[in-house]
Design a protein around this motif. Structure first.
Motif, PDB file in Angstrom:
ATOM      1  N   ASN A   1      23.592   1.817-118.664  1.00 44.27           N
ATOM      2  CA  ASN A   1      23.136   2.440-117.425  1.00 44.27           C
ATOM      3  C   ASN A   1      21.638   2.721-117.363  1.00 44.27           C
ATOM      4  O   ASN A   1      21.075   2.759-116.268  1.00 44.27           O
ATOM      5  CB  ASN A   1      23.886   3.759-117.194  1.00 44.27           C
ATOM      6  CG  ASN A   1      25.342   3.541-116.836  1.00 44.27           C
ATOM      7  OD1 ASN A   1      25.687   2.554-116.199  1.00 44.27           O
ATOM      8  ND2 ASN A   1      26.203   4.445-117.263  1.00 44.27           N
ATOM      9  N   VAL A   2      21.000   2.930-118.509  1.00 42.97           N
ATOM     10  CA  VAL A   2      19.591   3.326-118.518  1.00 42.97           C
ATOM     11  C   VAL A   2      18.664   2.117-118.600  1.00 42.97           C
ATOM     12  O   VAL A   2      17.625   2.072-117.920  1.00 42.97           O
ATOM     13  CB  VAL A   2      19.305   4.311-119.668  1.00 42.97           C
ATOM     14  CG1 VAL A   2      17.814   4.650-119.749  1.00 42.97           C
ATOM     15  CG2 VAL A   2      20.122   5.580-119.485  1.00 42.97           C
ATOM     16  N   PRO A  22      18.772  -0.883-117.323  1.00 44.53           N
ATOM     17  CA  PRO A  22      18.422  -1.537-116.054  1.00 44.53           C
ATOM     18  C   PRO A  22      17.270  -0.859-115.323  1.00 44.53           C
ATOM     19  O   PRO A  22      16.543  -1.504-114.564  1.00 44.53           O
ATOM     20  CB  PRO A  22      19.719  -1.447-115.244  1.00 44.53           C
ATOM     21  CG  PRO A  22      20.788  -1.443-116.274  1.00 44.53           C
ATOM     22  CD  PRO A  22      20.222  -0.640-117.415  1.00 44.53           C
ATOM     23  N   GLY A  23      17.072   0.450-115.546  1.00 49.02           N
ATOM     24  CA  GLY A  23      15.942   1.138-114.943  1.00 49.02           C
ATOM     25  C   GLY A  23      14.604   0.663-115.461  1.00 49.02           C
ATOM     26  O   GLY A  23      13.566   0.864-114.812  1.00 49.02           O
ATOM     27  N   PHE A  24      14.622   0.019-116.626  1.00 50.69           N
ATOM     28  CA  PHE A  24      13.403  -0.553-117.205  1.00 50.69           C
ATOM     29  C   PHE A  24      13.352  -2.071-117.015  1.00 50.69           C
ATOM     30  O   PHE A  24      12.567  -2.755-117.663  1.00 50.69           O
ATOM     31  CB  PHE A  24      13.327  -0.214-118.695  1.00 50.69           C
ATOM     32  CG  PHE A  24      13.202   1.250-118.977  1.00 50.69           C
ATOM     33  CD1 PHE A  24      11.960   1.863-119.017  1.00 50.69           C
ATOM     34  CD2 PHE A  24      14.330   2.027-119.184  1.00 50.69           C
ATOM     35  CE1 PHE A  24      11.834   3.214-119.278  1.00 50.69           C
ATOM     36  CE2 PHE A  24      14.223   3.388-119.448  1.00 50.69           C
ATOM     37  CZ  PHE A  24      12.969   3.982-119.484  1.00 50.69           C
ATOM     38  N   GLY A  25      14.213  -2.582-116.150  1.00 52.49           N
ATOM     39  CA  GLY A  25      14.224  -4.011-115.873  1.00 52.49           C
ATOM     40  C   GLY A  25      15.029  -4.840-116.848  1.00 52.49           C
ATOM     41  O   GLY A  25      14.969  -6.063-116.817  1.00 52.49           O
ATOM     42  N   ARG A  28      18.575  -5.898-117.705  1.00 51.05           N
ATOM     43  CA  ARG A  28      19.946  -5.913-117.193  1.00 51.05           C
ATOM     44  C   ARG A  28      20.832  -6.743-118.122  1.00 51.05           C
ATOM     45  O   ARG A  28      20.578  -7.921-118.345  1.00 51.05           O
ATOM     46  CB  ARG A  28      19.982  -6.481-115.779  1.00 51.05           C
ATOM     47  CG  ARG A  28      19.187  -5.656-114.785  1.00 51.05           C
ATOM     48  CD  ARG A  28      19.368  -6.136-113.358  1.00 51.05           C
ATOM     49  NE  ARG A  28      18.614  -5.300-112.429  1.00 51.05           N
ATOM     50  CZ  ARG A  28      19.052  -4.143-111.946  1.00 51.05           C
ATOM     51  NH1 ARG A  28      20.255  -3.710-112.299  1.00 51.05           N
ATOM     52  NH2 ARG A  28      18.313  -3.438-111.106  1.00 51.05           N
TER      53      ARG A  28
END
Length: 239
Positions: A76-77, A79-82, A84
């Motif tokens: 979950n975390v 993907p916030g940094f690009g 995926r």
């Protein structure tokens, strides 16, 4: 309670696929965990202090946080940094990193169990440091660490059920989804439990076989038997 329904679940493609995913998760995470653990264990023995500090931080981080937290964090975390990743890949990475921290301690204890005198003697005989590690240290350490690695393997099999929180279709998620459709939780969970017991039994049998294979007493006994059989075979002079 329906034993026929339990049998139907056991032979159903969905449960079989879930068991295969569970097995794949367990074996993959264990292999990468052993590799990571060996690297960290060697770093813990390094002479360069920053490397030892890096290994200490790794072990502290992944042993100090729950594996469920690590699975959710990576899925979950990141993907916030690009970054995926698929649910399956996120689960493998989380389980492998967590397993590596425990394997590092197991392998480090095995490496330290081989006395320094043996290493010094091997170096005096002309072996390189890599040769000492490969031919002297690792074979002895493997016999020492095999039982705890076997326990970790069975533990990983059960821990893999946690990846259902990120929708990886492993065995427990399949059983829960199947039971949710008809509320026959006893039959669905019984079928899943049988699969878990079968996989655990296979792992335990493999561990027992490896322990017998690596046992030096059994190896010497096999060599003595072969030598004795050769001595009993008469030689024929064809001249």
């Amino acid at each position: 309670m329906s034993f026929q329904l339990v049998l139907d679940y056991l032979v159903s493609p969905a449960f079989f696929h879930g068991a295969l995913i569970t097995l794949l998760l367990t074996v993959t995470a264990l292999v990468f965990g052993i590799v990571a653990g060996l690297v960290i264990a060697l770093l813990q023995e390094a002479r360069f202090a920053p490397l030892r500090g890096l290994a200490l931080v790794y072990v502290w981080l992944f042993r100090g946080t729950p594996v469920l937290f690590q699975i959710i964090f990576i899925y979950n975390v990141l993907p916030g940094f690009g970054i995926r990743l698929s649910a399956f890949l996120s689960a493998v990475i989380a389980l492998s990193l967590n397993e590596g921290a425990y394997m590092a301690e197991i392998l480090r204890s095995g490496l330290r169990a081989v006395t320094r005198g043996q290493r010094t003697a091997a170096l005096a005989l002309g072996l390189t440091r890599g040769g000492v590690m490969r031919h002297i240290v690792l074979p002895q350490a493997m016999r020492i660490v095999l039982p705890p690695i076997g326990n970790q393997m069975i533990g990983m099999l059960k821990t893999s059920a946690l990846v259902s929180v990120v929708a990886v279709e492993e065995l427990l998620l399949v059983a829960n989804q199947t039971a949710s459709a008809n509320f026959r939780y006893f039959e669905a969970l019984s079928a899943a439990g049988i699969y878990y017991l079968a996989l655990s039994t296979i792992f335990m049998a493999g561990q027992a076989w490896l322990e017998r294979t690596l046992d030096p007493k059994r190896s010497r006994a096999r060599k003595q038997r072969r030598t004795g059989l050769k001595a009993l075979i008469p030689t024929v002079d064809i001249r």
